[in-house]
Design an enzyme around this catalytic site. Structure first.
Site, PDB file in Angstrom:
ATOM      1  N   GLY A  31       0.804  -1.216   0.000  1.00 23.32           N
ATOM      2  CA  GLY A  31       0.000   0.000   0.000  1.00 23.32           C
ATOM      3  C   GLY A  31       0.834   1.263   0.000  1.00 23.32           C
ATOM      4  N   ASN A  32       0.164   2.391   0.283  1.00 22.67           N
ATOM      5  CA  ASN A  32       0.776   3.724   0.158  1.00 22.67           C
ATOM      6  C   ASN A  32       1.395   3.857  -1.236  1.00 22.67           C
ATOM      7  OD1 ASN A  32       3.350   5.791   1.337  1.00 22.67           O
ATOM      8  ND2 ASN A  32       1.205   6.301   1.375  1.00 22.67           N
ATOM      9  N   LEU A  33       0.539   3.623  -2.193  1.00 25.83           N
ATOM     10  CA  LEU A  33       0.999   3.424  -3.571  1.00 25.83           C
ATOM     11  C   LEU A  33       1.439   4.723  -4.237  1.00 25.83           C
ATOM     12  CD1 LEU A  33      -1.777   0.907  -4.661  1.00 25.83           C
ATOM     13  CD2 LEU A  33       0.422   0.441  -3.568  1.00 25.83           C
ATOM     14  N   GLY A  36       5.364   4.321  -9.071  1.00 25.55           N
ATOM     15  CA  GLY A  36       6.086   3.062  -9.320  1.00 25.55           C
ATOM     16  C   GLY A  36       5.151   1.865  -9.252  1.00 25.55           C
ATOM     17  N   HIS A  37       4.268   1.852  -8.248  1.00 27.29           N
ATOM     18  CA  HIS A  37       3.284   0.764  -8.153  1.00 27.29           C
ATOM     19  C   HIS A  37       2.321   0.817  -9.348  1.00 27.29           C
ATOM     20  CE1 HIS A  37       4.225   1.353  -3.731  1.00 27.29           C
ATOM     21  NE2 HIS A  37       4.417   0.056  -3.857  1.00 27.29           N
ATOM     22  N   GLN A  61       7.698  -9.560   7.940  1.00 29.64           N
ATOM     23  CA  GLN A  61       8.925  -9.107   7.280  1.00 29.64           C
ATOM     24  C   GLN A  61       9.535  -7.863   7.931  1.00 29.64           C
ATOM     25  OE1 GLN A  61       6.677  -8.447   3.440  1.00 29.64           O
ATOM     26  NE2 GLN A  61       8.076  -6.728   3.215  1.00 29.64           N
ATOM     27  N   GLU A 150      11.994  -3.402  -9.695  1.00 29.89           N
ATOM     28  CA  GLU A 150      13.430  -3.715  -9.584  1.00 29.89           C
ATOM     29  C   GLU A 150      14.112  -2.889  -8.505  1.00 29.89           C
ATOM     30  OE1 GLU A 150      14.905  -3.200 -13.566  1.00 29.89           O
ATOM     31  OE2 GLU A 150      14.195  -5.183 -14.180  1.00 29.89           O
ATOM     32  N   LEU A 186      11.409   6.244  -6.384  1.00 28.32           N
ATOM     33  CA  LEU A 186      10.153   6.392  -5.642  1.00 28.32           C
ATOM     34  C   LEU A 186      10.029   5.260  -4.628  1.00 28.32           C
ATOM     35  CD1 LEU A 186       7.467   7.528  -8.255  1.00 28.32           C
ATOM     36  CD2 LEU A 186       9.190   8.867  -7.027  1.00 28.32           C
ATOM     37  N   ARG A 189       8.632   4.931   1.620  1.00 29.75           N
ATOM     38  CA  ARG A 189       9.378   5.467   2.782  1.00 29.75           C
ATOM     39  C   ARG A 189       9.925   6.876   2.524  1.00 29.75           C
ATOM     40  NH1 ARG A 189      10.655  -0.349   3.511  1.00 29.75           N
ATOM     41  NH2 ARG A 189       9.777  -0.921   5.530  1.00 29.75           N
TER      42      ARG A 189
HETATM   43  O1  PAF Z   1       7.736  -5.046  -1.878  1.00 32.54           O
HETATM   44  C1  PAF Z   1       6.745  -5.093  -1.110  1.00 32.54           C
HETATM   45  O2  PAF Z   1       5.898  -4.207  -1.076  1.00 32.54           O
HETATM   46  C2  PAF Z   1       6.618  -6.277  -0.156  1.00 32.54           C
HETATM   47  O3  PAF Z   1       7.865  -6.726   0.279  1.00 32.54           O
HETATM   48  C3  PAF Z   1       5.796  -7.431  -0.747  1.00 32.54           C
HETATM   49  C4  PAF Z   1       6.462  -8.025  -1.980  1.00 32.54           C
HETATM   50  C5  PAF Z   1       4.399  -6.946  -1.127  1.00 32.54           C
HETATM   51  C6  PAF Z   1       5.650  -8.561   0.276  1.00 32.54           C
HETATM   52  O4  PAF Z   1       5.042  -8.101   1.446  1.00 32.54           O
END
Ligand code: PAF
Length: 286
Positions: A31-33, A36-37, A61, A150, A186, A189
């Site tokens: 999220g917080n797109l 790049g997303h 993670q 990437e 981008l 964070r």
């Molecule tokens: O890159 C991310 O946003 C995260 O590491 C992912 C691949 C969605 C896994 O939680």
């Protein structure tokens, strides 16, 4: 665009698309797109006729003291961006939906080799958390293809490796990093940076580009190149985590004989950890 929260609803919507003869593409996110997303979703929409995205801030993670709690949650803006980019289905599971038995006893996926060193050394357990959640999401969505940025170069290598090693019938596609006009990659964070920190941050990409240029004109003294580059980054006021030149496919330390290189950097600006990388392909006779 439909938004669903449960695995049952997700599977039903994907099954419906499959029944209509559609190919399924998948873009997992936290999220917080940003643009790049959006580029990942647009790429998926060019390749398949049913694009699924997920938004899940995966606790598995994040290490102790990392930004799990403050990671920005911006669902409404994210939904608008996904819709505009061509997403048909958004999956926004809760932590309980993803880890119904809790996280402690959760089966983990551990990818050898490419997970080690770089971010794997600085963030113990991070790639195990990524590999585990991506495996679960892949099993839930069962896409034909999945697209990742990437910018998270080591993450992409981890995911390619797990898909290969676990025989998943999924095509993994990496999309080039989208950058601001001043070169900063981008990232969700970047929003943590103050105006002064934001002005300093482009030194990362500038330094990668400088090393890349030196490699292209025949520079092979990696130690000297990296040492000068470290000084430049630290002089700008960043605290370096790592700066390395690796062989791009295996992520092993590069040698002067390699032609397929990637320069990877991680550095702190205040409490914000930024990462970036630059791939450099040298001509066979270089
Ligand atoms: O890159 C991310 O946003 C995260 O590491 C992912 C691949 C969605 C896994 O939680």
């Amino acid at each position: 665009m439909n938004t669903v929260k449960t695995v049952r609803e997700l599977r039903a919507a994907v099954a419906q698309a499959r029944a209509e003869g559609k190919q399924v593409g998948f873009v997992p996110t936290m999220g917080n797109l940003h643009a790049g997303h959006a580029a990942l979703v647009e790429k998926a929409a060019q390749r398949v006729d049913f694009v699924v995205a997920s938004i899940f801030v995966n606790p598995l993670q994040f290490g102790a003291g990392e930004d799990l709690d403050k990671y920005p949650r911006t669902l409404v803006a994210d939904q608008e961006r996904l819709l505009a980019a061509g997403c048909q289905l958004l999956f926004t599971p809760s932590v309980e939906e993803m880890y119904p038995e809790g996280m402690t006893g959760q089966t983990r996926v551990s990818v050898q080799g490419v997970s080690e060193g770089l971010c794997g050394a600085s963030r113990p357990g991070h790639f195990e958390g990524v590999a585990t959640v991506v495996t679960k999401l892949f099993n839930m969505v069962q896409p034909d293809l999945a697209i990742f940025g990437e910018k998270d170069f080591q993450q992409l290598a981890v995911i390619r490796t797990l898909v290969r090693d676990l025989n998943m019938p999924i095509q993994v596609i990496g999309e080039p990093t989208v950058r601001a006009a001043d070169g900063l990659a981008l990232s969700s964070r970047n929003g943590y940076l103050s105006a002064e920190q934001r002005a300093l941050a482009p030194v990362l990409y500038q330094t990668l580009a400088q090393i890349g240029d030196a490699l292209q004109v025949g520079g092979r003294d990696f130690v000297a190149l990296l040492s000068a580059a470290r000084k430049r980054i630290e002089a700008a006021g960043l605290r370096l985590d790592y700066l390395e030149i690796r062989e791009a496919e295996s992520l092993r330390q590069a040698t002067a004989l390699d032609h397929n290189l990637v320069i990877l950097v991680a550095a702190y600006l205040g409490n914000t950890r930024l990462i970036d990388n630059l791939s450099v392909t040298l001509a066979a006779n270089a």
